[in-house]
Each structure stands twice: as C-alpha cells, then as structure tokens.
Design an enzyme around this catalytic site. Structure first.
Site, PDB file in Angstrom:
ATOM      1  N   GLU A 114       0.800  -1.070  -0.037  1.00 51.84           N
ATOM      2  CA  GLU A 114       0.125   0.033  -0.095  1.00 51.84           C
ATOM      3  C   GLU A 114       0.935   1.214   0.078  1.00 51.84           C
ATOM      4  O   GLU A 114       2.069   1.255   0.314  1.00 51.84           O
ATOM      5  CB  GLU A 114      -0.739   0.107   1.337  1.00 51.84           C
ATOM      6  CG  GLU A 114      -2.424  -0.250   1.012  1.00 51.84           C
ATOM      7  CD  GLU A 114      -2.818   0.771   0.337  1.00 51.84           C
ATOM      8  OE1 GLU A 114      -2.697   1.491  -0.597  1.00 51.84           O
ATOM      9  OE2 GLU A 114      -4.314   1.102   0.701  1.00 51.84           O
TER      10      GLU A 114
ATOM     11  N   ARG B 200       2.185  12.666  -8.528  1.00 49.42           N
ATOM     12  CA  ARG B 200       2.680  11.386  -8.333  1.00 49.42           C
ATOM     13  C   ARG B 200       4.218  11.149  -8.585  1.00 49.42           C
ATOM     14  O   ARG B 200       4.781  10.120  -7.987  1.00 49.42           O
ATOM     15  CB  ARG B 200       2.050  10.195  -9.278  1.00 49.42           C
ATOM     16  CG  ARG B 200       0.649  10.155  -8.783  1.00 49.42           C
ATOM     17  CD  ARG B 200      -0.042   8.732  -9.516  1.00 49.42           C
ATOM     18  NE  ARG B 200      -1.445   8.756  -9.555  1.00 49.42           N
ATOM     19  CZ  ARG B 200      -2.285   8.518  -8.482  1.00 49.42           C
ATOM     20  NH1 ARG B 200      -1.831   8.193  -7.719  1.00 49.42           N
ATOM     21  NH2 ARG B 200      -3.571   8.651  -8.620  1.00 49.42           N
TER      22      ARG B 200
ATOM     23  N   ASP C 110      -4.990   5.232   5.875  1.00 47.08           N
ATOM     24  CA  ASP C 110      -5.414   6.331   6.467  1.00 47.08           C
ATOM     25  C   ASP C 110      -6.200   5.775   7.251  1.00 47.08           C
ATOM     26  O   ASP C 110      -6.272   5.519   8.475  1.00 47.08           O
ATOM     27  CB  ASP C 110      -5.833   7.034   5.301  1.00 47.08           C
ATOM     28  CG  ASP C 110      -6.549   8.676   5.487  1.00 47.08           C
ATOM     29  OD1 ASP C 110      -6.373   8.963   6.858  1.00 47.08           O
ATOM     30  OD2 ASP C 110      -7.458   8.977   4.716  1.00 47.08           O
TER      31      ASP C 110
ATOM     32  N   LYS D 217      -1.244   6.740   9.269  1.00 49.00           N
ATOM     33  CA  LYS D 217      -1.740   7.875   9.609  1.00 49.00           C
ATOM     34  C   LYS D 217      -2.619   7.294  10.746  1.00 49.00           C
ATOM     35  O   LYS D 217      -3.642   7.155  10.862  1.00 49.00           O
ATOM     36  CB  LYS D 217      -2.854   8.689   8.838  1.00 49.00           C
ATOM     37  CG  LYS D 217      -2.259   9.628   7.711  1.00 49.00           C
ATOM     38  CD  LYS D 217      -3.220  10.302   6.855  1.00 49.00           C
ATOM     39  CE  LYS D 217      -2.792  11.010   6.045  1.00 49.00           C
ATOM     40  NZ  LYS D 217      -3.977  11.744   4.971  1.00 49.00           N
TER      41      LYS D 217
HETATM   42  P1  5GP Z   1      -8.032   4.417   3.589  1.00 51.11           P
HETATM   43  O1  5GP Z   1      -8.815   3.544   2.740  1.00 51.11           O
HETATM   44  O2  5GP Z   1      -6.892   3.620   4.636  1.00 51.11           O
HETATM   45  O3  5GP Z   1      -8.703   5.314   4.047  1.00 51.11           O
HETATM   46  O4  5GP Z   1      -7.334   5.275   2.600  1.00 51.11           O
HETATM   47  C1  5GP Z   1      -6.399   4.602   1.606  1.00 51.11           C
HETATM   48  C2  5GP Z   1      -5.955   5.227   0.380  1.00 51.11           C
HETATM   49  O5  5GP Z   1      -6.591   6.470   0.372  1.00 51.11           O
HETATM   50  C3  5GP Z   1      -4.946   5.467  -0.212  1.00 51.11           C
HETATM   51  O6  5GP Z   1      -4.336   4.248  -0.580  1.00 51.11           O
HETATM   52  C4  5GP Z   1      -4.511   6.649  -1.031  1.00 51.11           C
HETATM   53  O7  5GP Z   1      -5.009   6.370  -2.170  1.00 51.11           O
HETATM   54  C5  5GP Z   1      -5.620   7.424  -0.578  1.00 51.11           C
HETATM   55  N1  5GP Z   1      -5.360   8.513   0.707  1.00 51.11           N
HETATM   56  C6  5GP Z   1      -5.206   8.456   1.963  1.00 51.11           C
HETATM   57  N2  5GP Z   1      -4.561   9.468   2.747  1.00 51.11           N
HETATM   58  C7  5GP Z   1      -4.035  10.152   1.848  1.00 51.11           C
HETATM   59  C8  5GP Z   1      -3.047  11.274   1.510  1.00 51.11           C
HETATM   60  O8  5GP Z   1      -2.807  12.182   2.457  1.00 51.11           O
HETATM   61  N3  5GP Z   1      -2.565  11.771   0.444  1.00 51.11           N
HETATM   62  C9  5GP Z   1      -3.177  11.085  -0.747  1.00 51.11           C
HETATM   63  N4  5GP Z   1      -2.521  11.614  -2.021  1.00 51.11           N
HETATM   64  N5  5GP Z   1      -4.035   9.940  -0.835  1.00 51.11           N
HETATM   65  C10 5GP Z   1      -4.330   9.504   0.467  1.00 51.11           C
END
Ligand code: 5GP
Length: 181
Positions: free
Chosen positions: A105, A171, A109, A137
């Site tokens: 990954e 990116r 988040d 995070k």
């Molecule tokens: P989760 O499902 O854990 O909430 O989020 C995971 C996905 O959200 C990551 O693979 C990424 O694509 C996106 N994401 C989460 N936080 C960030 C961030 O601070 N910056 C960016 N660019 N993408 C994020």
C-alpha cells in the site's frame, strides 16, 4: 539537487515532509526484512494501484530473492477526502490459493481500503498474507487492519509525492510533501 521550500499543485501548497533519501534508506531496510522472511518462498507482491506503484517498484528491487508481482486497482478517494466507498476496479488474474502474499500500500489512512481488500484475499485461501505501507496515519484509523511493515507514521494531514497524487498530479514528485495549512 536543491529542494524548494514549497511546491504548488492545483490550488494547494505543500511543504517537504520526508526526503527521497530517507525513503530509499527505509525501503532498503524493509526489503531486507522481507528477504529474510520470504527467501525461497516465491511470494506474490500485490501492489494496490495507483498510488503504490512507485513504492512497489522500489521494494521489489530491494527484495533479494525470486518473487512475482501483481496489481489491483481499488478506488476510495476523490480530492483530499475519502469518499467512503471502496470498489475493486481491476482484479488480479492469478490463483492465490496456497501463495504467500505481500500486500503493498502507499498509505493507510482510515484503513478502509486495506480492510476491504484483506477480506477479499482471505476468501481465496492464500498460505499467508502480510501488509506493507510506506505511510500510515495512526490518528485517522477507523478499521482495525494489521499492518506488518510501516515505512513512516505521519500526522493526519494530506500528503503527495512518491506515487501519491492530488487530483491526478504529484505522483512523480520525489519525496513526500505535506499540505501547508
Ligand atoms: P484508507 O482506505 O486507508 O482510508 O485510504 C487509503 C487510500 O486513500 C490510499 O491508498 C490513498 O490512495 C488514499 N489516501 C489516504 N490518505 C492520503 C493522503 O494523505 N494523500 C493522498 N494523495 N492519498 C491519500
């Protein structure tokens, strides 16, 4: 190379958080740890697109044994906030039964993406699953997902670079940059 104090992407400004050198040092260590764990087991690295492709490309080259690589595209994000909806957009074309899987990954988040994807993988009866992410995070966690290897724990602020984008851009930026607020 001189690193600027800040960069502009669309309407937002970002400041340096983690340098490319720091990332590469960490990737080497993680690659060695995975090599020690999976040597001779031909693990399948599964990179979650799009964000993790840069990390996956560095990580597999820091892995010093045979391995295979696959990609899966999942979607959960629009702009700077999670849409709360996770879908498989492009699946894996490999038989996962009995395989050692390393899920790669970019950032964990809320943990929603990984939680959803791990359920999907477990149903296919692999021999083992481990998870690795460049960034996590901890304050944003909402789903109890096991993350075996973490590059860096960071604050709950939006970041770009090293594969991570802001509405399509960023990116290709070297290092990780944090939203200036
Ligand atoms: P989760 O499902 O854990 O909430 O989020 C995971 C996905 O959200 C990551 O693979 C990424 O694509 C996106 N994401 C989460 N936080 C960030 C961030 O601070 N910056 C960016 N660019 N993408 C994020």
């Amino acid at each position: 190379m001189q690193i600027p104090d800040s960069i502009q992407i669309h309407d937002l400004r970002f400041v340096p958080l983690i340098s490319e050198d720091e990332i590469q040092d960490r990737v080497r260590v993680l690659g060695q740890e995975l090599t020690d764990r999976y040597r001779g087991k031909n693990p399948l690295f599964i990179s979650i697109l799009s964000g993790a492709f840069v990390f996956a490309s560095d990580l597999i080259r820091a892995f010093d044994s045979h391995c295979e690589v696959g990609f899966v595209k999942l979607a959960s994000y629009t702009g700077t906030r999670s849409s709360g909806d996770v879908q498989t957009v492009m699946g894996l074309d490999k038989d996962l039964r009995g395989r050692h899987l390393v899920v790669v990954e970019d950032i964990v988040d809320t943990g929603r993406t990984l939680h959803f994807f791990l359920e999907h993988l477990r149903a296919q009866q692999p021999a083992s699953i481990c998870t690795i992410t460049v960034l996590r995070k901890p304050e944003a966690a909402q789903f109890p997902v096991p993350v075996d290897y973490v590059g860096f724990d960071i604050e709950d602020k939006f970041v770009v670079g090293y594969g991570l984008d802001y509405d399509g851009l960023g990116r290709n930026v070297a290092g990780i940059w944090q939203l200036l607020k």
